[in-house]
Design an enzyme around this catalytic site. Structure first.
Site, short mmCIF file in Angstrom:
data_model
loop_
_atom_site.label_atom_id
_atom_site.label_comp_id
_atom_site.label_asym_id
_atom_site.label_seq_id
_atom_site.Cartn_x
_atom_site.Cartn_y
_atom_site.Cartn_z
N ASP A 1 0.86 -1.17 0.00
CA ASP A 1 0.00 0.00 0.00
C ASP A 1 0.90 1.23 0.00
OD1 ASP A 1 -1.92 1.88 0.50
OD2 ASP A 1 -2.96 0.70 2.02
N ASP B 1 -3.12 2.30 -5.91
CA ASP B 1 -1.96 2.35 -5.01
C ASP B 1 -1.84 1.11 -4.11
OD1 ASP B 1 -4.07 2.78 -3.30
OD2 ASP B 1 -2.96 4.15 -2.03
N GLU B 2 -2.55 0.06 -4.44
CA GLU B 2 -2.49 -1.16 -3.63
C GLU B 2 -2.32 -2.39 -4.51
OE1 GLU B 2 -5.62 -1.96 -0.85
OE2 GLU B 2 -5.88 0.19 -0.49
#
Length: 618
Positions: free
Chosen positions: A111, A201-202
């Site tokens: 993350d 973003d993960e």
DNA sequence: GCGGATCAC
DNA sequence: TATGGTGATCCGC
């Protein structure tokens, strides 16, 4: 809290739950540990009080309180009964689940820390030392300085300003974040070529193989990955390492920002970890479910066990299964590219200043339809179902859906079939006043040819080299061939209607299409039938109107007439005939092969084309 | 199947 | 001045 003024205890409770709710959904996120939540809550409450948004939140909070009261009543009744069989059922299920426990994989969740804010800081280093947020009207994310003041994603900009007057708000630059995310992906692909993008973003990785091949431990591998990402992209990331995706996700929040946490692949360690874990930390348990569970006495995942005999009757079978997996610390151990998930809907929506003029609303609907067409073309889908979403000026949300006579994606069609739903809403809520409108297509039909044709057994003509298509070469081609080639063999005769019958059905289709247009015209632009009830009195000479579909005379009452038409339009038989005809005609039968079933994973991630995935709150 | 509600990000 | 957009799933009817 004032203790000297006598306040109705019930009112205080409601007050508190509302304040808690107003804190927003990202309360459990990191960066809030040193924040005085009581004070923050007070400021948010006072900034919001009296607004329409606030009133709606208050109303929702009251509904939830009532729902919880019903749950508690039901639990009291259940306690009087003999629940031995329910307990046994739960225990049997636990035993069954235990057999599925897989401790052989190392799953990682990574993350990026305050991703959008971090990317902006790279461009503008002067932002590093001041509190700032990304996103103006509503904060999509903010840096850790701003979080110290209680600012968080999802918060209205003006509320954030109250908490932190010196807050700098900068606009979103989605292309910039996408480009940066791509840099990160180019690194993590080396650790797992089949990594799964969970959002911009993960990502989830299975590093079992990587560790074996490189004779490296999982923690060491991830430290190396994080270091490599930081060196090459200047982005810091946090990671969780565990036996499955659910645990990895929880772990990645443990040492945020710029840290990692590993939970050993050990049953008793996992059970101990879950025992003290607040329910809210689990992906899928939000503010509402957290309150419901809390009300019956479940605060941590460990508490779930003691209430196992109640859960399925109080919350349903799915929630029961989900909660049991939480108690045991079980989750999926599979990780796969997001593209391999099947998309189920395509939609668009937007918020605007309050609007109630019927003409303006139709213009907005038309614009929304045009936006949706773009997305449908981009994603290469048509929809068999069209769903209209509106949010009233009071923040109440309503949806209405129709099944058009054919799969749709062109703006004209999207508009044509959604306008009647809007008109109906105008009748239902006189003086309809909106702040949001959206359109969404579901029951998708793919327009991508190669895959769907292969699925239905249509063979490609022999390719140039003369060798027949192997399954692997078909699969390989799938990823990047979207172009409209015409190299398909004719559709086998036996799959087609007899010519005469097909012609008839095509005629029916064309007729129905022109009828729909006619209906639309008469309903909304014509003189006989007008959406505005006020004008109706002038045109009451006729007693009967002929239904343009079944030709039968109907009472000259606008509401009933519209309802009758809707009934006619949605008749299953017509729909099916028309659908089949249009499908065969365009040679795109579809339902694309079912790819992946989402298990009892309660997480609602948005799989799909990572390039198109929109993420707002980091 | 429809509409409301919840959830993630 | 005044609280987001995209997509998924579950439940009750």
């Amino acid at each position: 809290m004032a203790t000297d003024t006598p306040i109705d205890e019930h009112a205080v409770k409601e007050h508190d739950t509302l304040k808690y709710s107003l804190l927003g959904p990202s309360l459990t996120k990191s960066g809030q540990d040193n924040v005085d939540q009581q004070k923050v809550s007070e400021i948010i409450y006072n900034a919001s009080k009296g607004s329409k948004y606030f009133n709606n939140e208050e109303s929702r909070d009251k509904n939830l309180t009532q729902k919880i009261d019903r749950i508690l009543t039901k639990k009291k009744q259940l306690e009087k009964l003999d629940l031995a069989s329910d307990r046994r059922k739960a225990d049997d299920y636990i035993a069954e689940l235990e057999l599925t426990r897989d401790l052989s994989q190392w799953i990682v969740h990574i993350d990026c820390d305050a991703f959008y804010a971090a990317v902006e800081e790279l461009d503008r280093p002067e932002l590093k030392d001041v509190p700032f947020s990304v996103g103006k009207g509503v904060l999509t994310t903010c840096n850790y300085h701003a979080r110290k003041f209680g600012c968080r994603s999802g918060m209205a900009g003006f509320v954030a300003k109250k908490l932190c007057p010196q807050l700098i708000q900068i606009p979103l630059d989605f292309d910039k974040y996408t480009a940066k995310a791509q840099e990160v992906r180019e690194i993590i692909v080396d650790y797992d070529p089949r990594f799964e993008s969970a959002s911009i973003d993960e990502a989830y990785l299975n590093i079992t193989e990587y560790c074996q091949r490189n004779e490296i431990g999982p923690e060491e591998a991830i430290e190396q990955l994080r270091r490599e990402v930081h060196e090459k992209t200047k982005i810091t990331i946090s990671a969780g390492i565990a036996a499955n995706a659910k645990l990895a996700k929880i772990c990645s929040n443990k040492n945020k920002p710029n840290g990692q946490f590993r939970l050993a692949n050990d049953r008793s360690e996992i059970m101990a970890f879950m025992r003290d874990l607040p329910t809210r930390k689990v992906n899928g348990i939000g503010r509402v479910f957290e309150r419901e569970l809390d009300a019956i006495g479940v605060k941590t995942c460990g508490d779930i066990y003691g209430y196992r005999q109640f859960l399925s009757k109080l919350f349903g079978e799915k929630a029961f299964a989900f909660l049991m997996s939480c108690y045991l610390g079980l989750g999926r151990t599979t990780v796969q590219p997001a593209e391999e998930y099947e998309r189920k809907s395509v939609g668009t929506e937007s918020t605007f200043g309050d609007m109630s003029d019927p003409v303006e609303l139709r213009d907005k609907l038309r614009a929304t339809a045009e936006e949706l067409e773009k997305d449908m073309v981009r994603t290469q889908f048509k929809g068999r179902t069209l769903c209209l979403k509106v949010k009233l000026h009071t923040y109440e949300v309503f949806t209405r859906q129709v099944i058009p006579p054919k799969a749709v994606y062109v703006a004209d069609d999207l508009y044509k079939y959604s306008v009647p739903m809007l008109s109906k809403l105008e009748q239902e809520f006189p003086g309809l006043r909106l702040r949001l409108m959206g359109l969404r297509c579901t029951h998708l039909v793919s327009m991508k040819k190669p895959d769907t044709m292969a699925f239905f057994g249509f063979k490609k003509r022999p390719n140039e080299s003369g060798e027949p298509d192997s399954p692997s070469s078909t699969a390989k081609r799938r990823a990047d061939t979207l172009e409209d080639d015409d190299g398909w063999e004719a559709i086998p005769e036996e799959l087609l209607f007899e010519d005469a019958e097909r012609q008839e059905r095509e005629d029916e289709l064309n007729e129905l299409e022109s009828l729909s247009q006619e209906i639309d015209k008469r309903r909304h632009h014509g003189k006989e039938i007008v959406p505005n009830p006020k004008k109706q009195e002038n045109q009451e000479e006729e007693e009967w109107w002929d239904c343009p579909i079944c030709s039968r005379p109907q009472a000259a009452n606008e509401k009933e007439f519209n309802e009758h038409i809707d009934l006619c339009l949605s008749r299953q038989t017509i729909r099916d005939a028309v659908q089949e005809t249009s499908d065969l005609r365009s040679r795109e039968p579809t339902p694309a092969p079912k790819k992946v079933k989402t298990s009892n994973d309660r997480s609602k991630g948005v799989p799909g084309d990572p390039k198109q995935r929109r993420l707002f709150f980091g």
